[in-house]
Motif scaffolding. Structure first.
Motif, PDB file in Angstrom:
ATOM      1  N   GLN A 185     112.080  77.130  49.020  1.00 30.23           N
ATOM      2  CA  GLN A 185     113.957  76.891  48.970  1.00 30.23           C
ATOM      3  C   GLN A 185     114.189  77.317  49.472  1.00 30.23           C
ATOM      4  OE1 GLN A 185     113.492  79.027  44.827  1.00 30.23           O
ATOM      5  NE2 GLN A 185     115.332  78.846  43.663  1.00 30.23           N
ATOM      6  N   ILE A 186     115.847  76.811  49.227  1.00 29.84           N
ATOM      7  CA  ILE A 186     116.738  77.508  49.889  1.00 29.84           C
ATOM      8  C   ILE A 186     117.705  78.278  49.480  1.00 29.84           C
ATOM      9  CG2 ILE A 186     118.440  76.487  51.838  1.00 29.84           C
ATOM     10  CD1 ILE A 186     116.505  75.225  52.906  1.00 29.84           C
ATOM     11  N   LEU A 187     118.119  79.368  50.186  1.00 26.71           N
ATOM     12  CA  LEU A 187     119.018  80.415  49.476  1.00 26.71           C
ATOM     13  C   LEU A 187     120.323  80.014  49.843  1.00 26.71           C
ATOM     14  CD1 LEU A 187     116.772  83.340  49.415  1.00 26.71           C
ATOM     15  CD2 LEU A 187     116.864  81.406  47.294  1.00 26.71           C
ATOM     16  N   TYR A 188     120.165  79.733  50.920  1.00 31.20           N
ATOM     17  CA  TYR A 188     121.378  80.017  51.827  1.00 31.20           C
ATOM     18  C   TYR A 188     121.469  79.164  52.728  1.00 31.20           C
ATOM     19  CZ  TYR A 188     126.288  80.367  53.839  1.00 31.20           C
ATOM     20  OH  TYR A 188     127.162  80.378  54.178  1.00 31.20           O
ATOM     21  N   PRO A 189     122.429  78.043  53.528  1.00 32.88           N
ATOM     22  CA  PRO A 189     123.509  77.339  52.134  1.00 32.88           C
ATOM     23  C   PRO A 189     122.793  77.014  51.127  1.00 32.88           C
ATOM     24  CG  PRO A 189     123.429  75.953  53.847  1.00 32.88           C
ATOM     25  CD  PRO A 189     122.183  77.077  54.255  1.00 32.88           C
ATOM     26  N   THR A 225     125.364  80.390  61.812  1.00 38.75           N
ATOM     27  CA  THR A 225     125.311  80.742  60.376  1.00 38.75           C
ATOM     28  C   THR A 225     123.588  80.821  60.740  1.00 38.75           C
ATOM     29  OG1 THR A 225     125.105  80.387  58.562  1.00 38.75           O
ATOM     30  CG2 THR A 225     124.994  78.560  59.926  1.00 38.75           C
ATOM     31  N   LYS A 226     123.400  81.510  59.624  1.00 39.80           N
ATOM     32  CA  LYS A 226     121.924  80.682  59.153  1.00 39.80           C
ATOM     33  C   LYS A 226     121.202  80.488  57.498  1.00 39.80           C
ATOM     34  CE  LYS A 226     117.788  84.749  59.406  1.00 39.80           C
ATOM     35  NZ  LYS A 226     117.691  86.354  59.373  1.00 39.80           N
ATOM     36  N   VAL A 227     120.452  79.838  58.368  1.00 44.39           N
ATOM     37  CA  VAL A 227     119.852  79.228  56.925  1.00 44.39           C
ATOM     38  C   VAL A 227     118.483  80.149  56.232  1.00 44.39           C
ATOM     39  CG1 VAL A 227     117.617  77.122  56.387  1.00 44.39           C
ATOM     40  CG2 VAL A 227     119.966  76.643  57.569  1.00 44.39           C
ATOM     41  N   VAL A 228     118.885  80.654  54.923  1.00 43.06           N
ATOM     42  CA  VAL A 228     117.879  81.318  54.511  1.00 43.06           C
ATOM     43  C   VAL A 228     117.011  80.904  53.501  1.00 43.06           C
ATOM     44  CG1 VAL A 228     117.579  83.485  53.393  1.00 43.06           C
ATOM     45  CG2 VAL A 228     119.247  83.159  54.853  1.00 43.06           C
ATOM     46  N   ALA A 229     115.753  80.404  53.697  1.00 39.30           N
ATOM     47  CA  ALA A 229     114.985  80.206  52.398  1.00 39.30           C
ATOM     48  C   ALA A 229     113.341  81.017  52.553  1.00 39.30           C
ATOM     49  CB  ALA A 229     114.651  78.760  53.088  1.00 39.30           C
ATOM     50  N   VAL A 230     113.057  80.658  50.964  1.00 45.45           N
ATOM     51  CA  VAL A 230     111.806  81.826  50.758  1.00 45.45           C
ATOM     52  C   VAL A 230     110.456  80.757  50.268  1.00 45.45           C
ATOM     53  CG1 VAL A 230     113.291  83.618  50.594  1.00 45.45           C
ATOM     54  CG2 VAL A 230     112.458  82.024  48.493  1.00 45.45           C
ATOM     55  N   ASP A 231     109.630  81.649  49.856  1.00 43.36           N
ATOM     56  CA  ASP A 231     108.281  80.156  49.322  1.00 43.36           C
ATOM     57  C   ASP A 231     107.729  81.293  48.528  1.00 43.36           C
ATOM     58  OD1 ASP A 231     106.190  78.781  49.163  1.00 43.36           O
ATOM     59  OD2 ASP A 231     106.843  77.879  51.011  1.00 43.36           O
ATOM     60  N   LEU A 254     130.992  89.096  47.553  1.00 36.36           N
ATOM     61  CA  LEU A 254     130.394  88.124  47.207  1.00 36.36           C
ATOM     62  C   LEU A 254     129.382  88.810  46.805  1.00 36.36           C
ATOM     63  CD1 LEU A 254     130.866  84.251  48.840  1.00 36.36           C
ATOM     64  CD2 LEU A 254     132.330  85.341  46.720  1.00 36.36           C
ATOM     65  N   THR A 255     129.133  88.856  45.345  1.00 37.06           N
ATOM     66  CA  THR A 255     127.748  89.312  44.710  1.00 37.06           C
ATOM     67  C   THR A 255     127.130  88.095  44.657  1.00 37.06           C
ATOM     68  OG1 THR A 255     128.810  88.659  42.587  1.00 37.06           O
ATOM     69  CG2 THR A 255     129.199  90.144  43.025  1.00 37.06           C
ATOM     70  N   GLY A 256     125.413  88.515  44.393  1.00 37.94           N
ATOM     71  CA  GLY A 256     124.585  88.013  44.387  1.00 37.94           C
ATOM     72  C   GLY A 256     124.966  86.526  43.288  1.00 37.94           C
ATOM     73  N   HIS A 257     125.524  87.089  42.502  1.00 36.98           N
ATOM     74  CA  HIS A 257     125.706  85.832  41.168  1.00 36.98           C
ATOM     75  C   HIS A 257     126.590  85.091  41.589  1.00 36.98           C
ATOM     76  CE1 HIS A 257     125.816  84.102  37.637  1.00 36.98           C
ATOM     77  NE2 HIS A 257     127.706  84.527  37.556  1.00 36.98           N
ATOM     78  N   GLN A 258     127.852  85.032  41.832  1.00 38.90           N
ATOM     79  CA  GLN A 258     128.769  84.375  42.958  1.00 38.90           C
ATOM     80  C   GLN A 258     128.615  84.227  43.689  1.00 38.90           C
ATOM     81  OE1 GLN A 258     131.780  87.292  43.392  1.00 38.90           O
ATOM     82  NE2 GLN A 258     133.090  88.030  41.505  1.00 38.90           N
ATOM     83  N   ALA A 259     127.508  83.903  44.518  1.00 42.41           N
ATOM     84  CA  ALA A 259     127.479  82.913  45.665  1.00 42.41           C
ATOM     85  C   ALA A 259     125.875  82.539  45.452  1.00 42.41           C
ATOM     86  CB  ALA A 259     126.157  84.418  46.569  1.00 42.41           C
ATOM     87  N   SER A 260     125.915  82.627  44.805  1.00 40.42           N
ATOM     88  CA  SER A 260     124.766  81.568  43.932  1.00 40.42           C
ATOM     89  C   SER A 260     125.336  80.329  42.918  1.00 40.42           C
ATOM     90  CB  SER A 260     123.326  81.941  42.995  1.00 40.42           C
ATOM     91  OG  SER A 260     124.631  82.733  42.254  1.00 40.42           O
ATOM     92  N   GLN A 261     126.955  80.615  42.445  1.00 42.39           N
ATOM     93  CA  GLN A 261     127.518  80.040  41.710  1.00 42.39           C
ATOM     94  C   GLN A 261     128.605  79.126  42.856  1.00 42.39           C
ATOM     95  OE1 GLN A 261     127.552  79.148  38.814  1.00 42.39           O
ATOM     96  NE2 GLN A 261     126.077  81.204  38.856  1.00 42.39           N
TER      97      GLN A 261
END
Length: 816
Positions: free
Chosen positions: A562-566, A590-596, A779-786
């Protein structure tokens, strides 16, 4: 004091023998004394009276006589308890030259498990007369023999001891010789014939009578033996042989091979011819020594004739005579000491035994009584007893050479129902010898064992999504009891979760102990289950035991990364990252951030750049997801770069997801806006190089003048901008331009860029706008996800077409 009169040998002797008083020693010993040569059946002692035994105990199975050796010299009369002679007693045959002759026997009382030692001393009687080994001695005496010359005569031997042994020698009367009796250092007597008057061989040749040598003992009556001495006068031989040593001391081991050389005696004679020819012979030697050793008459070598045994005789004393051709002789002694070797293994005799015992018998119960004997001497005869392995028994030394086998700890028939107890008797020789004997013992049963599992706890695993009905684990408990006491049933009792949970997801076969799953599990919901399984036997009352079972749910690769960023776009557009044109190779864009959601290697992520506008312009970290510049930017590089990043896990099979990252090449936000505003239709790649150069110069010039114009307008209206920022409740002064913000468990480094700009009404249609609602530096976590839309869009009502207003816009770019 008891007096026993025994008639012995009507032709030889008749005497009254007195039996010494019986006494009982501190160690439980009884001592009797009897003369030798008593008839079979003669009374020795009253065992029943001396030991205080009841006649009822004097049964063939109640009392046992244990003797050493093969000959049973004594027997017990079970009718009256008397000990009597069973075989002829010959003291000389039994004990040889020992001063004290004692025979030992042991009386075992089976009922009391007691052993008494009986010592019987055999007293010597004058039953042997002195005897010469040579009945006739030829004595050749040279005529030149001086007066006082001595001639050694043969010795007589008497196996009796004390006064019954050899006491004196006598010679028959004659005119030329007298007898001189001497005594050796060991006390033995020997006779020498001394020339008292010189002889004329020619004148006395036929007048010399035979001499009679008589040997007498001190017995009552006196016994004697005779030897004839024939004297011949010869020509002069005035030198007798002389040995190199008077005493030859030799030590050898009892295992010396037959025909081995022990010693070589040597004598010399100063005469010549036949008078110097020396022959060697044993002169005074026992019959056993004569049978065991051989003396070469020519060389004087003494060799082993047959195997010798230390246990039979430890010291041999032999006299060797060297005689020349004319009859002169010399003598020497050989002292041969036999050293013991460990050639006799210990002997074990089981005198009493119990074949069965209950498993609840107390410690110290006597199982068997053993006797250990070793015929060797000193360390070779010292015996230690032990038990092979570690059975629940041990040996206790009762007295002398007796051992008791007793229980050492509690017995368990279910553990071992039968024992083969191996007793090892080992002496202290070098190398040691040992003997083993096995005692078989049966253990009687008792019900005292609950079911037991092989392990204290069980750990097993099952993969998630396993179908219902699959077997997970087979538990096996054992019960060594018999029949129903050993029949086991299984059940799940409790765990960390409710019983309803276990009943819905787990089941166990009560007879086989096989555990089944009733439904599939999801690793992301539950990772392990702990519960108890009870094993209960069929006894009355039943015995049971519990065991802990841990069931681990193993992960499967059933979740894609799952991609977290972007953040994934919601309107089909992509986010934009800024890369300054002056960036050096290796610059972090930049950096691509993902989790599993999976675990282990299923969650190991790797990043791949599968598509780029210009390949080779950017690099992507395989495990970090960092997008960096690979080289310096060129004027011909497109301002807008699209990168497609594939994120893949390490599962089998692997699962992946992709994301598109847009990178804009510009040194600042205004430059980026200007450059993007001037982007027109794509230029054909086939255009001439000169056209590109001219276009680039014109673009850079326009961009520069535009920047100056914007800067001038911003300076003239600075006071107005301040008012707008104050009324908008946005104050960026003193606020750090970088903060750490957590996004769904990922620590992200956010760098904020704030710029002021204004666009006139003459702006191109391809204007760039920002959907960010407020101007802030974090940016808060919520704003970033929006933020799911593109960073720039073609239309935005927040831009004043008249160019009369200015708004502060914040660009947030995340660098990990």
């Amino acid at each position: 004091m008891a007096c026993i009169q025994i008639l012995l040998d009507r032709r030889r002797r008749s005497s009254c023998l007195v039996l010494l008083a019986v006494f009982q020693a501190v160690a439980g010993q009884i001592h009797y004394s009897v003369p030798e040569e008593l008839q079979e059946g003669s009374f020795v002692g009253d065992i029943s009276q001396d030991l205080g035994l009841d006649m009822k105990q004097l049964l063939p199975g109640g009392v046992q006589i244990i003797t050493e050796g093969r000959t049973q010299y004594f027997a017990l009369n079970f009718q009256n308890g008397h000990l009597y002679i069973n075989e002829r007693l010959d003291r000389e045959e039994i004990c040889g030259r020992l001063l004290t002759c004692i025979l030992k026997l042991e009386i075992l009382i089976q009922e009391q498990l007691k052993v008494y030692t009986v010592e019987i001393e055999i007293e010597d009687i004058n039953d042997n007369a002195p005897a010469f080994q040579v009945e006739t001695l030829q004595l050749n005496i040279p005529e030149s023999t001086p007066v006082g010359s001595r001639f050694l005569l043969p010795d007589a031997q008497d196996p009796d001891l004390g006064v019954n042994a050899l006491q004196s020698y006598q010679i028959s009367p004659n005119r030329h010789f007298f007898l001189d009796v001497q005594m050796t250092a060991s006390g033995a007597k020997y006779a020498e014939l001394v020339l008292e008057k010189s002889m004329d061989r020619e004148g006395r040749r036929f007048d010399m009578p035979d001499l009679i040598l008589t040997a007498s003992d001190g017995g009552n009556p006196v016994k004697s033996g005779t030897a004839h001495i024939k004297v011949s006068v010869e020509d002069a031989n005035d030198n007798a042989p002389v040995f190199s040593e008077s005493v030859y001391k030799v030590t050898t081991a009892e295992n010396i091979p037959v025909n081995s050389l022990l010693v070589a005696v040597h004598a010399t004679d100063l005469d010549e011819g036949i008078n110097s020819e020396i022959t060697y012979a044993f002169r005074q030697v026992s019959e056993k020594a004569s049978n065991s050793f051989h003396l070469d008459p020519r060389t004087g070598e003494v060799r082993v004739r047959q195997e010798i045994d230390f246990e039979e005789c430890a010291l041999y004393e032999m006299e060797v005579q060297a005689r020349d051709g004319r009859g002169l002789s010399g003598r020497a002694n050989i002292l041969l000491a036999i050293t013991d070797v460990n050639d006799n293994a210990p002997e074990i005799a089981v005198t009493s035994l119990t074949n069965a015992v209950s498993e609840d018998c107390p410690e110290g119960t006597i199982i068997a009584l053993l006797k250990v004997i070793d015929r060797d001497s000193e360390d070779n005869g010292l015996v230690t007893c032990s038990i092979f392995g570690n059975p629940p028994f041990h040996l206790e030394k009762t007295f002398d050479n007796y051992y008791s086998l007793v229980t050492g700890r509690a017995l368990d028939r279910e553990d071992v129902s039968n024992y083969n107890v191996t007793v090892i008797a080992t002496d202290k020789g070098n190398p040691p010898l040992s003997t083993t004997t096995t005692i078989q013992l049966k253990i009687l049963d008792k019900n005292d064992n609950p079911p037991t599992f092989k392990k204290k706890s069980y750990i097993t695993s099952i993969t998630e999504n396993t179908s219902a009905g699959a077997s997970v684990l087979t538990l096996k408990a054992t019960d060594p009891d018999w029949e129903m006491n050993g029949k086991i049933t299984y059940s799940i009792t409790e765990g960390e979760m409710s019983y309803s949970f276990f009943s819905s997801c787990l089941s166990i076969n009560s007879e086989t102990g096989v555990i089944y799953v009733l439904r599939s599990f999801d690793y992301e919901e539950i990772q392990e289950i702990k519960f108890l399984v009870k094993a209960q036997d069929g006894g009355s009352p039943p015995l049971s035991s519990n065991v802990s079972v841990t069931l681990f749910i193993l992960d499967q690769n059933d979740n894609a990364p799952q991609i977290l960023y972007p953040s994934p776009p919601t309107d089909g557009s992509t986010g934009i990252e800024l890369a300054p044109r002056s960036s050096e190779p290796g610059y972090l864009v930049t950096k691509v951030v993902a989790v599993d959601a999976d675990s282990g290697q299923n969650a190991w992520l790797s990043y791949q750049l599968i598509k780029a506008t210009e390949p080779g312009l950017f690099t992507l970290g395989l495990h970090t997801g960092e997008i960096r510049t690979a080289r310096f930017f060129l004027e011909k590089d497109a301002l807008k770069q699209s990168l497609v990043v594939l994120v893949k896990d390490n599962g089998q099979p692997p699962m992946s997801v992709s994301v598109t990252v847009t990178v804009v090449l510009a040194d600042s936000i205004p430059d980026m806006l200007t450059d993007l505003g001037t982007i027109s239709a794509p230029i054909s790649l086939e255009s001439d190089l000169t056209f590109y150069l001219v276009t680039a110069v014109a673009f850079v010039s326009c961009l520069f003048f535009t920047f100056l114009l914007v800067l001038l307008v911003l300076r003239l209206r600075k006071w107005r901008h301040s008012q707008l920022c104050d009324t908008g409740s946005v104050n960026l002064n003193g606020v750090p331009v970088s903060q750490f913000v957590g996004i769904d468990g990922v620590r992200a480094f956010l760098q904020t860029y704030c710029h002021e700009f204004s666009l006139s009404s003459g702006s191109r249609k391809s204007q760039i706008f920002f959907p960010i609602e407020s101007c802030t530096n974090t940016l808060t976590g919520h704003q970033a996800s929006q933020i799911s839309g593109p960073l720039f869009t073609a239309n935005d009502s927040n831009i004043n077409k008249e160019g009369q207003s200015c708004k502060q816009v914040c660009f947030a770019f995340t660098k990990l």
